[in-house]
Motif scaffolding. Structure first.
Motif, short mmCIF file in Angstrom:
data_model
loop_
_atom_site.label_atom_id
_atom_site.label_comp_id
_atom_site.label_asym_id
_atom_site.label_seq_id
_atom_site.Cartn_x
_atom_site.Cartn_y
_atom_site.Cartn_z
N ARG A 52 5.96 -9.31 2.50
CA ARG A 52 5.37 -7.66 2.64
C ARG A 52 4.33 -7.42 1.81
O ARG A 52 4.88 -7.77 0.70
CB ARG A 52 6.01 -6.51 2.87
CG ARG A 52 6.06 -4.87 2.46
CD ARG A 52 7.42 -4.02 3.17
NE ARG A 52 6.81 -2.72 3.14
CZ ARG A 52 6.69 -1.93 1.76
NH1 ARG A 52 7.57 -2.38 1.04
NH2 ARG A 52 6.33 -0.87 2.58
N GLN A 91 0.03 -0.06 -4.53
CA GLN A 91 0.48 1.12 -5.05
C GLN A 91 -1.01 1.67 -5.87
O GLN A 91 -1.54 0.92 -6.87
CB GLN A 91 1.33 1.42 -5.86
CG GLN A 91 1.61 0.42 -7.10
CD GLN A 91 2.54 -0.18 -7.72
OE1 GLN A 91 3.80 0.24 -7.08
NE2 GLN A 91 2.72 -0.67 -8.88
N TRP A 117 0.15 5.14 -1.37
CA TRP A 117 1.39 3.98 -1.76
C TRP A 117 0.57 3.44 0.12
O TRP A 117 0.54 4.05 0.62
CB TRP A 117 2.33 3.20 -1.56
CG TRP A 117 2.69 4.28 -1.05
CD1 TRP A 117 3.58 5.32 -1.06
CD2 TRP A 117 3.83 3.92 0.18
NE1 TRP A 117 4.10 5.85 -0.15
CE2 TRP A 117 4.56 4.76 0.70
CE3 TRP A 117 3.99 2.81 1.46
CZ2 TRP A 117 5.19 5.08 2.25
CZ3 TRP A 117 4.14 2.41 2.44
CH2 TRP A 117 4.72 3.89 2.72
N TYR A 141 2.57 -4.57 -1.04
CA TYR A 141 2.89 -3.86 -1.17
C TYR A 141 1.85 -3.67 -2.10
O TYR A 141 1.13 -3.61 -3.06
CB TYR A 141 3.35 -2.80 -1.47
CG TYR A 141 4.45 -1.65 -2.12
CD1 TYR A 141 4.77 -0.77 -0.99
CD2 TYR A 141 4.35 -1.28 -3.09
CE1 TYR A 141 4.80 0.75 -1.32
CE2 TYR A 141 4.69 0.06 -3.57
CZ TYR A 141 4.61 0.81 -2.45
OH TYR A 141 4.91 2.37 -2.94
N ALA A 171 -5.03 -2.28 1.46
CA ALA A 171 -4.58 -2.78 2.36
C ALA A 171 -4.98 -3.45 4.14
O ALA A 171 -4.71 -4.97 4.22
CB ALA A 171 -2.81 -1.59 2.66
N TRP A 215 -0.39 7.37 10.33
CA TRP A 215 -0.20 7.34 8.95
C TRP A 215 -0.86 8.53 8.29
O TRP A 215 -0.52 9.71 7.03
CB TRP A 215 0.06 6.16 8.57
CG TRP A 215 0.60 5.01 8.32
CD1 TRP A 215 0.51 3.81 9.20
CD2 TRP A 215 1.82 4.72 7.16
NE1 TRP A 215 1.68 3.39 8.98
CE2 TRP A 215 1.92 3.47 8.30
CE3 TRP A 215 2.07 5.45 6.55
CZ2 TRP A 215 3.60 3.27 7.54
CZ3 TRP A 215 2.83 4.68 5.97
CH2 TRP A 215 3.60 3.81 6.09
N THR A 269 2.84 -7.17 -4.93
CA THR A 269 3.49 -5.95 -5.35
C THR A 269 1.87 -5.69 -5.68
O THR A 269 1.23 -6.32 -6.36
CB THR A 269 3.93 -4.91 -6.30
OG1 THR A 269 5.15 -4.70 -5.20
CG2 THR A 269 3.17 -3.07 -6.39
N ALA A 319 1.59 0.20 2.49
CA ALA A 319 1.49 -1.80 2.66
C ALA A 319 1.58 -2.50 4.56
O ALA A 319 0.66 -1.60 4.88
CB ALA A 319 3.33 -1.73 2.97
N CYS A 320 1.25 -3.67 4.00
CA CYS A 320 1.56 -4.30 5.40
C CYS A 320 2.18 -5.67 5.15
O CYS A 320 2.55 -5.68 4.23
CB CYS A 320 -0.44 -4.92 5.78
SG CYS A 320 -0.55 -5.79 3.88
N PRO A 330 -5.05 2.38 -2.37
CA PRO A 330 -4.09 1.78 -1.36
C PRO A 330 -4.48 1.38 -0.26
O PRO A 330 -4.36 0.64 0.20
CB PRO A 330 -2.87 2.44 -1.65
CG PRO A 330 -3.30 3.13 -3.20
CD PRO A 330 -4.54 4.04 -3.25
N GLU A 331 -4.67 1.71 0.67
CA GLU A 331 -4.84 1.91 2.06
C GLU A 331 -6.53 0.81 2.40
O GLU A 331 -5.80 -0.02 3.47
CB GLU A 331 -5.28 2.32 3.44
CG GLU A 331 -4.93 2.57 4.42
CD GLU A 331 -5.27 3.88 5.10
OE1 GLU A 331 -5.35 4.20 6.64
OE2 GLU A 331 -4.98 4.90 4.73
N GLN A 389 8.73 -9.00 -1.68
CA GLN A 389 7.18 -8.52 -1.39
C GLN A 389 5.99 -8.25 -2.87
O GLN A 389 6.84 -8.85 -3.77
CB GLN A 389 7.58 -7.05 -1.25
CG GLN A 389 7.25 -6.06 -1.83
CD GLN A 389 7.02 -4.32 -2.07
OE1 GLN A 389 7.77 -4.01 -0.81
NE2 GLN A 389 7.23 -3.66 -2.91
#
Length: 144
Positions: free
Chosen positions: A68, A72, A56, A70, A20, A41, A10, A58-59, A16-17, A8
């Motif tokens: 992936r 953070q 955090w 990630y 992402a 979520w 990072t 992820a997508c 984060p959202e 992944q």
């Protein structure tokens, strides 16, 4: 010794959202289902202690091929050039004016999502043109 089957990428970031979801739009990635028995979520996030909320996100590549991503939360802001960056391969196999037109069109789409165009790196006989850009938090990437 076995070989790595998956990895992944990072990102350290403040939101984060937000970051992402930007990269989901850029790459056609999706947000995976929330962990455990949570239906959203938001429900998952509410279950965390206040200090861990929004820490955090992820997508993932819906085809399962790409890594992936990630994201953070970290307390410090970005202060220097990335040591690693993503190359978004929008012009693969294209050259000259056709490549440049494709990159410019994709650049316009990404700017509308919140990216920043930094500069055009013109073809130099060894490398084709690419556009240096930044995501919504200033992380560098190349539109290649």
């Amino acid at each position: 010794m076995g070989s790595v089957k998956q990895f992944q990428v990072t990102f350290d970031c403040a939101q984060p959202e937000r970051v992402a979801r930007f990269w989901c739009e850029v790459l056609g990635y999706v947000v995976p289902p929330p962990p455990g028995n949570f239906t959203t979520w938001t429900d998952y996030d509410r279950s965390l202690s206040p200090g861990d909320r929004d820490s955090w996100f992820a997508c993932v590549d819906p085809s399962g091929v790409g890594p992936r991503l990630y994201f953070q939360r970290v307390p410090e802001g970005k202060v220097a050039k990335n040591r690693v960056h993503l190359d978004v391969r929008a012009g693969t196999g294209l050259a000259g004016e056709e490549r440049l037109a494709t990159l410019e069109a994709e650049c316009a789409r990404l700017v509308a999502l919140g990216a920043v165009r930094v500069r055009l790196l013109s073809a130099d006989g060894e490398n084709e043109s690419c556009i240096s850009m930044q995501d919504v938090e200033g992380n560098e990437f190349c539109l290649d």
